[in-house]
Enzyme design. Structure first.
Site, PDB file in Angstrom:
ATOM      1  N   SER A 226      -8.496  33.417   8.122  1.00  0.00           N
ATOM      2  CA  SER A 226      -9.858  33.914   7.909  1.00  0.00           C
ATOM      3  C   SER A 226     -10.886  32.805   7.715  1.00  0.00           C
ATOM      4  CB  SER A 226      -9.886  34.846   6.699  1.00  0.00           C
ATOM      5  OG  SER A 226      -9.105  35.997   6.947  1.00  0.00           O
TER       6      SER A 226
ATOM      7  N   GLU B 169       3.529 -34.941  -2.363  1.00  0.00           N
ATOM      8  CA  GLU B 169       3.886 -34.975  -0.951  1.00  0.00           C
ATOM      9  C   GLU B 169       3.446 -36.238  -0.216  1.00  0.00           C
ATOM     10  OE1 GLU B 169       5.702 -32.670   0.507  1.00  0.00           O
ATOM     11  OE2 GLU B 169       5.811 -31.362  -1.252  1.00  0.00           O
TER      12      GLU B 169
END
Length: 819
Positions: A511, A87
């Protein structure tokens, strides 16, 4: 000639001056609306947050951009050189702008008649990504150059390069070199070799075109270019260049654990943290974060340390999955996944690729039924054949909640179950593993499935399977610190089912609520030896005018007469509980429920004593922590702490415990609830041979089934029911449906804990009680229990002696006891 030369010189000077003035003006104009380059120094790009289990393993990520920051010093030296070669080879020499590169790009673009080449330095590329748009124009290029020049005087070259390598996009959803290394090579960036570094440097120019997974040859060509540039720039020598070219490239992604083991847990953490990081809470707690809500979670690179224990989580998921599959089969055969016509067979088989390895680890596969006879059904799986024997579908029955699975209703003929064209789930007979509980795993009679022995011409023995419509949840909480060790919110977490029943399903506990009533009773003069009348009850549920008369009954419609309080709880007697609640008053029960963690406006209705007030499994788990931890309500903790991306602490969640009931009351309840597993409704878990208490729960019409079990170390809640409440079927109770799931899970984790009993506080006496009358047991007592009492509340009359003295003496003894 002299005059002409002077004139020409003057014109050139004037033009130069005008050009300079114009250039300065242009630069000044372009600089007017430039963003501040100094904000780059506070580099905080979007980065993934990582979620850890309690043992430090990673269970998932949250991110908008998959990025993990890493320092330049932790990258291989070849990596930065590869990017410079590809680059910007003169990066360490220029001032942010490379005039030669700009002139070259200008000439290329001029010849092309369009902007096709950038010529940007790495600094310019970073500026474009962080401060400008991606517009291709000379004006943007000018702004880019100005900012790059300024930035080079504000930050070091290494800082700029470090930001660049963490910022750029590599394709495949990966941002920065660490994410790219994980995506393409399945390793961390510091582990990359020269050849792999060159590949990463090859990608940013055109990530989609040079994607290694899509076009490895294009990637290879670009890699060779990068290596040539590195050699030309002197970054590597010829030997290193040649060795890199000869290094094999193995492309594979690092496994992403997200939404796999612990998917329900991960989703609950996500929901809670988005709520936790809401703006007002962040300000109130002065949390060091820059944004709020989802944005923090998905972009701040947090490290989130949860309480999840992978061993517990895996065992919980497997147990719930197996329990739901077995429950679903008892509910009947609901038909094939789909039915297709014969002209669609080939396209279906081509689309649904099958290999014999799909059945490994007890996997399932989709099969296409092609022929059905009296002995079974022929099927196809891709290019392979299979056969489902009639006995491998014998579990099939017509769905009918009024009939139990054991009662007549099975479909006897295979052609009443399947038809040609049906698409169904199947497993291989003899398969073993953890993926799915299969109908017929390997045993002494059934050989183990071996994919290597599967051939095209020999049918694979198959078993018909069915994903359950019924769902459920399991949550398990540590009592020492409240850590939620396991949380499962359903059968399978996927795009179509993210409803977390462990924390979001509000259902009647039946219950399983009764212990709250009995706990309140033990503080209001009742003892484990109190006798309660279990006879038909007719009354009103609440204080509303014109309330209809209520006629509750026990499960099975049987009444047992005078019953020991201990037995009423252990055997889950409805009428005894209602009479107890009526004696206490609804207010005493609601106050006890709220103290134990049940929030909301609880109705002033006797039916709440039987569990009519709906709660979530997580809430019920919290309630039971009070019995298991000596009276303290232990708040659940899913997340222990959160740090920022550099490890600085943001928040620590400390364990929270709240005094809810007395230690004496908690011990009495824990002792009584231990008997539920001995001769009560949790007998199906007796094989654990461990000390634990618990209570089952079943709502009306078997719509919801529960079991909450606890030891001195761990509380576990199991819930099963349909998302749209409806009867599950006859006998589909908490005892049958939920207890086996609890037992399977706890069997897998109990080895981590000692088989210890609940510590007995001072002030407790254990006495032998005659179950027939609640007195101290005597020589003639035949039904005896050893029961705990708070000192001073125990019976004072011996059973046989009291009976011999006569009824008046018994009544006198009862009066003394009540006093």
């Amino acid at each position: 000639m002299k005059r002409f030369c002077l004139t020409a010189l003057f014109i050139c000077l004037a033009l130069g001056l005008l050009g300079s003035i114009g250039g300065v003006a242009l630069i000044y104009w372009a600089s007017l609306d430039l963003p501040s380059y100094t904000q780059v120094s506070d580099y905080r790009p979007p980065q993934a947050s990582t979620v850890y289990a309690g043992d430090g393993s990673i269970i998932g990520y949250f991110y908008d951009e998959k990025r993990f920051l890493v320092n330049l010093a932790d990258m291989p030296p070849h990596l930065s050189k590869a990017f410079l070669a590809a680059e910007d080879a003169s990066f360490y020499e220029h001032d942010g702008i490379n005039p030669r590169a700009i002139i070259r790009a200008f000439w290329i673009n001029l010849r092309a008649g369009a902007t096709v080449h950038g010529g940007s330095t790495i600094t310019q590329q970073l500026v474009k990504r962080l401060l400008l748009t991606s517009e291709r124009s000379y004006i943007r290029k000018l702004k880019e150059a100005i900012l790059a020049y300024r930035l080079e005087r504000y930050l070091s070259k290494d800082d700029i390069l470090n930001m660049y390598l963490n910022q750029i996009f590599f394709g495949h959803g990966s941002y920065g070199v660490e994410a790219a290394a994980r995506t393409y090579f399945g390793k961390h960036v510091g582990e990359l070799n020269l050849a792999e570094c060159a590949v990463l440097a090859a990608l940013p120019q055109a990530p989609s075109r040079t994607n290694p997974f899509a076009d490895p040859q294009a990637t290879r060509d670009r890699q060779r270019y990068v290596l040539r540039r590195m050699l030309a720039e002197g970054f590597i020598n010829q030997q290193e260049h040649d060795a890199a070219l000869g290094t094999p490239l193995l492309y594979r992604s690092m496994p992403d654990p997200s939404w796999k083991l612990g998917a329900w847990y991960l989703e609950e953490v996500r929901r809670r943290l988005i709520e936790f990081f809401q703006e007002q809470n962040v300000l109130d707690l002065d949390l060091p974060v820059e944004s709020f809500g989802r944005d923090v979670l998905y972009n701040a690179g947090l490290h989130i340390y949860t309480s999840m224990d992978p061993l517990h989580q895996k065992a919980a998921e497997k147990a719930l999955r197996q329990g739901l599959l077995e429950t679903g089969k008892r509910h009947g055969w609901f038909g094939p996944l789909e039915h297709i016509s014969e002209d669609q067979y080939e396209s279906f088989l081509e689309k649904n690729v099958f290999v014999p390895q799909d059945f490994e680890n007890a996997g399932w596969a989709k099969a296409l039924v092609t022929k059905v006879g009296a002995k079974g059904a022929e099927a196809r799986l891709g290019s392979f054949k299979g056969f489902i024997e009639a006995k491998r579908m014998e579990w099939c029955r017509l769905p009918n909640p009024e009939l139990a699975a054991e009662e007549p209703g099975q479909i006897r003929s295979p052609d009443k179950v399947l038809s040609p064209g049906d698409v169904v789930w199947v497993s291989a007979v003899g398969a073993r593993g953890d993926a799915n509980p299969v109908g017929y795993p390997a045993s002494a009679e059934i050989p183990a499935y071996d994919p290597a022995k599967v051939t095209f011409d020999r049918p694979i023995p198959l078993s018909l399977e069915q994903a359950p419509l019924v769902s459920g949840a399991l949550i398990s909480q540590d009592l020492e610190n409240g850590d939620v060790l396991a949380l499962v919110g359903g059968y399978e977490y996927n795009l179509h089912d993210q409803y977390n029943r462990a924390t979001q399903a509000v259902r009647q506990p039946g219950s399983a609520f009764k212990p709250v009533v009995y706990s309140a009773a033990l503080d209001k003069g009742f003892t484990a030896a109190s006798m309660i009348d279990d006879s038909p009850f007719i009354g009103e549920r609440g204080a509303e005018e014109n309330a209809a008369l209520w006629r509750p009954s026990n499960y099975g419609g049987v009444f047992y007469g005078p019953t020991l309080l201990r037995t009423a709880l252990v055997r889950s007697r409805n009428v005894c509980t209602i009479r107890l609640a009526q004696s206490l008053g609804i207010k005493a029960i609601t106050e006890r429920a709220q103290a134990m963690g049940i929030a909301g406006k609880i109705p002033q209705d006797l039916s709440i004593s039987l569990g009519s007030y709906a709660v979530t499994p997580m809430t019920l788990t919290e309630v039971y922590t009070t019995f298991a931890s000596g009276g303290q309500r232990v708040l659940p903790r899913l997340v222990r702490r959160i740090t920022d991306s550099w490890g600085h602490n943001i928040v620590t969640f400390v364990p929270e415990k709240i005094d809810a009931i007395s230690p004496l009351n908690a011990f009495l309840m824990a002792s009584l609830l231990k008997d539920v597993s001995v001769d009560g409704t949790a007998r199906r878990a007796r094989h654990l041979t461990r000390i634990f208490g618990g209570k089952t729960g079943t709502s009306n019409e078997e719509r919801d089934a529960w079991f909450v079990g606890f030891s001195p170390f761990l509380v576990t809640t199991v819930y099963v029911g349909y998302d749209t409440p409806r009867p599950m079927g006859k006998y589909e109770t908490g005892s049958r449906v939920a207890v086996p799931i609890f037992a399977q899970y706890r069997q897998a984790v109990e080895q981590r804990y000692p088989n210890a009993d609940f510590p007995m506080p001072q002030g407790i006496r254990i006495l032998s009680i005659d179950a027939d009358n609640g007195f101290l047991s005597g020589e003639q007592s035949t039904n005896v229990y050893n029961l705990p009492f708070i000192a001073g509340t125990e019976p004072v009359v011996v059973s046989g002696a009291a009976l011999r003295r006569g009824d008046d003496d018994v009544r006198g003894a009862e009066e003394i006891f009540q006093q």
